[in-house]
Scaffold this motif. Structure first.
Motif, mmCIF file in Angstrom:
data_model
loop_
_atom_site.group_PDB
_atom_site.id
_atom_site.type_symbol
_atom_site.label_atom_id
_atom_site.label_comp_id
_atom_site.label_asym_id
_atom_site.label_seq_id
_atom_site.Cartn_x
_atom_site.Cartn_y
_atom_site.Cartn_z
ATOM 1 N N LEU A 110 2.578 -15.716 -5.501
ATOM 2 C CA LEU A 110 2.035 -15.106 -6.714
ATOM 3 C C LEU A 110 2.879 -13.917 -7.160
ATOM 4 N N LEU A 111 3.251 -13.079 -6.210
ATOM 5 C CA LEU A 111 4.019 -11.884 -6.555
ATOM 6 C C LEU A 111 5.426 -12.226 -7.030
ATOM 7 N N ALA A 112 6.015 -13.266 -6.446
ATOM 8 C CA ALA A 112 7.395 -13.602 -6.780
ATOM 9 C C ALA A 112 7.505 -14.462 -8.041
ATOM 10 N N TYR A 113 6.618 -15.434 -8.205
ATOM 11 C CA TYR A 113 6.727 -16.374 -9.320
ATOM 12 C C TYR A 113 5.865 -16.000 -10.513
ATOM 13 N N PHE A 114 4.801 -15.230 -10.292
ATOM 14 C CA PHE A 114 3.925 -14.828 -11.402
ATOM 15 C C PHE A 114 3.696 -13.316 -11.352
ATOM 16 N N PRO A 115 4.738 -12.505 -11.451
ATOM 17 C CA PRO A 115 4.561 -11.045 -11.355
ATOM 18 C C PRO A 115 3.760 -10.515 -12.543
ATOM 19 N N ALA A 116 2.822 -9.639 -12.236
ATOM 20 C CA ALA A 116 1.990 -9.020 -13.279
ATOM 21 C C ALA A 116 1.748 -7.567 -12.887
ATOM 22 N N TRP A 117 2.629 -6.697 -13.332
ATOM 23 C CA TRP A 117 2.510 -5.270 -13.030
ATOM 24 C C TRP A 117 1.680 -4.606 -14.115
ATOM 25 N N PRO A 118 0.728 -3.737 -13.816
ATOM 26 C CA PRO A 118 0.258 -3.319 -12.489
ATOM 27 C C PRO A 118 -1.021 -4.026 -12.047
ATOM 28 N N ALA A 119 -1.351 -5.179 -12.688
ATOM 29 C CA ALA A 119 -2.619 -5.852 -12.371
ATOM 30 C C ALA A 119 -2.675 -6.275 -10.902
ATOM 31 N N GLN A 120 -1.574 -6.797 -10.381
ATOM 32 C CA GLN A 120 -1.564 -7.243 -8.984
ATOM 33 C C GLN A 120 -1.640 -6.073 -8.013
ATOM 34 N N GLN A 121 -0.986 -4.973 -8.367
ATOM 35 C CA GLN A 121 -1.029 -3.808 -7.484
ATOM 36 C C GLN A 121 -2.426 -3.188 -7.470
ATOM 37 N N LEU A 122 -3.102 -3.201 -8.619
ATOM 38 C CA LEU A 122 -4.478 -2.703 -8.659
ATOM 39 C C LEU A 122 -5.405 -3.608 -7.844
ATOM 40 N N GLY A 123 -5.192 -4.921 -7.930
ATOM 41 C CA GLY A 123 -5.995 -5.840 -7.140
ATOM 42 C C GLY A 123 -5.776 -5.649 -5.650
ATOM 43 N N GLY A 124 -4.514 -5.450 -5.244
ATOM 44 C CA GLY A 124 -4.237 -5.183 -3.839
ATOM 45 C C GLY A 124 -4.856 -3.886 -3.363
ATOM 46 N N ALA A 125 -4.832 -2.860 -4.221
ATOM 47 C CA ALA A 125 -5.435 -1.578 -3.844
ATOM 48 C C ALA A 125 -6.947 -1.702 -3.680
ATOM 49 N N LEU A 126 -7.594 -2.465 -4.552
ATOM 50 C CA LEU A 126 -9.039 -2.654 -4.410
ATOM 51 C C LEU A 126 -9.379 -3.458 -3.156
ATOM 52 N N GLY A 127 -8.552 -4.461 -2.827
ATOM 53 C CA GLY A 127 -8.771 -5.198 -1.587
ATOM 54 C C GLY A 127 -8.631 -4.309 -0.367
ATOM 55 N N TYR A 128 -7.643 -3.422 -0.401
ATOM 56 C CA TYR A 128 -7.459 -2.485 0.710
ATOM 57 C C TYR A 128 -8.635 -1.526 0.814
ATOM 58 N N LEU A 129 -9.117 -1.024 -0.310
ATOM 59 C CA LEU A 129 -10.250 -0.099 -0.283
ATOM 60 C C LEU A 129 -11.521 -0.790 0.210
ATOM 61 N N GLY A 130 -11.699 -2.057 -0.160
ATOM 62 C CA GLY A 130 -12.857 -2.798 0.343
ATOM 63 C C GLY A 130 -12.815 -2.959 1.852
ATOM 64 N N TRP A 131 -11.641 -3.310 2.387
ATOM 65 C CA TRP A 131 -11.495 -3.422 3.847
ATOM 66 C C TRP A 131 -11.684 -2.067 4.510
ATOM 67 N N ARG A 132 -11.150 -1.030 3.888
ATOM 68 C CA ARG A 132 -11.277 0.311 4.461
ATOM 69 C C ARG A 132 -12.729 0.758 4.505
ATOM 70 N N GLY A 133 -13.466 0.477 3.444
ATOM 71 C CA GLY A 133 -14.863 0.887 3.412
ATOM 72 C C GLY A 133 -15.720 0.142 4.408
ATOM 73 N N LEU A 134 -15.400 -1.135 4.662
ATOM 74 C CA LEU A 134 -16.204 -1.930 5.592
ATOM 75 C C LEU A 134 -15.787 -1.691 7.046
ATOM 76 N N TYR A 135 -14.554 -2.051 7.373
ATOM 77 C CA TYR A 135 -14.131 -2.052 8.768
ATOM 78 C C TYR A 135 -13.733 -0.668 9.278
ATOM 79 N N GLN A 136 -13.314 0.211 8.404
ATOM 80 C CA GLN A 136 -12.954 1.554 8.830
ATOM 81 C C GLN A 136 -14.051 2.567 8.528
ATOM 82 N N GLY A 137 -15.106 2.107 7.878
ATOM 83 C CA GLY A 137 -16.188 3.009 7.526
ATOM 84 C C GLY A 137 -17.535 2.557 8.045
#
Length: 319
Positions: free
Chosen positions: A263-290
């Motif tokens: 997805l990142l290489a063939y369908f790049p969409a800045w900054p939509a993909q980076q925002l999606g990755g950041a939200l996924g990281y925050l979700g994991w952080r809130g659950l497993y680290q919180g």
């Protein structure tokens, strides 16, 4: 004819047929054992190696950093990949069958692995359900994020309908950009279904769910090495179904990472993909680290492996 003699002959024939069937079954089982024995040994070796890798503290503590680097710098690969590759086609089999049902595959395999691992370690139904609830809470988080992002995209975007230019006005002039007619009463889903154009701020839900599932898989699979160690101390060996589930989950982890890279290489969409990755990281952080670090008295289902292993092993394991 004597009925007793007839019955005895029938029973004798049945005994002969049963003996033949037993001999045939024994002949079939014997080569099957020779085939299954090396396969089982290979399965044990591969799962033991993968369990050690995923249970390594270096991998568990820094996997999210590697995933963040992939999301940030993955679009740079778009300068080198070919647009004629099969992965550049949005209708590719992997995208249609796996990317659009990412959470379904993750929930099915990870949920099965958690249930079998928890029940085989403690034989406690309440404890198994408590550990399984982590997958349910992650699913609720994904459902809430998807609903919220859909509402925000509908509020921040607009739908446009392309208008073909008039033939007389464009006959002698250079081709111009088509005009766009605004449709303010359309949502993003209805706009795209009508083959119109949607313009607005977006967050890549595909990147969000792929990052969340990768982080969830690493967390849940990291305790399999501890389970192997406990079974070894008890002079037992985990069954082939549990090992096969673990291997399938690892394959699924590599598949999600490969799809994320595509997805990142063939369908790049800045900054939509980076925002999606950041939200996924925050979700994991809130659950497993919180939340999951809290005690069960506070409504937390606990971390993976909590309450499943001996106190000595749990003390040695650092989260």
């Amino acid at each position: 004819m004597d009925p007793k003699a007839d019955n005895s002959s029938k029973s004798f024939t049945a005994e002969i047929n049963l003996e033949k069937l037993q001999k045939i079954a024994a002949e079939l089982i014997l080569p099957g054992r020779f085939i299954l024995r090396p396969l089982n040994a290979a399965l044990e070796f591969v799962t033991r190696l993968l369990a050690w890798v995923l249970g390594c503290s270096l991998v568990r503590r820094h996997f999210h950093l590697m995933l963040s680097g992939l999301v940030l710098f993955g679009p740079v690969l778009s300068f080198w990949v070919s647009k004629y590759s099969i992965f550049a086609n949005g209708n590719h089999y992997l995208y249609r069958k796996f990317l659009r049902s990412t959470w379904g595959w993750t929930c099915l395999l990870v949920g099965s692995f958690v249930v079998v691992l928890s029940f085989s370690a403690r034989r406690s139904v309440p404890l198994t359900l408590r550990h399984l609830s982590r997958v349910g809470f992650a699913g609720l988080l994904w459902w809430g994020c998807r609903r919220l992002l859909t509402l925000l995209e509908d509020a921040a975007g607009a739908c446009y309908e392309p208008l073909a230019p008039a033939g007389d006005a464009q006959s002698s002039a250079a081709p111009a950009q088509p005009l766009l007619l605004l449709h303010q009463d359309q949502t993003k889903a209805s706009c795209l279904r009508a083959n119109m154009m949607w313009r607005g701020y977006e967050v890549s839900q595909e990147t969000l769910i792929l990052c969340l599932c990768c982080l969830l898989l690493v967390e849940e699979l990291s305790v399999f090495g501890r389970h192997l160690a406990q079974e070894r101390r008890s002079h037992r060996s985990p069954g082939a179904p549990l090992r096969a589930l673990f291997l399938l989950c690892v394959v699924l982890l590599f598949l999600w990472m490969a799809l994320l890279l595509c997805l990142l290489a063939y369908f790049p969409a800045w900054p939509a993909q980076q925002l999606g990755g950041a939200l996924g990281y925050l979700g994991w952080r809130g659950l497993y680290q919180g939340w999951f670090r809290l005690t069960p008295a506070q409504g937390s289902p606990g971390l993976p492996g909590e309450g499943l292993f001996t106190g000595t092993d749990s003390a040695k394991h650092s989260h």
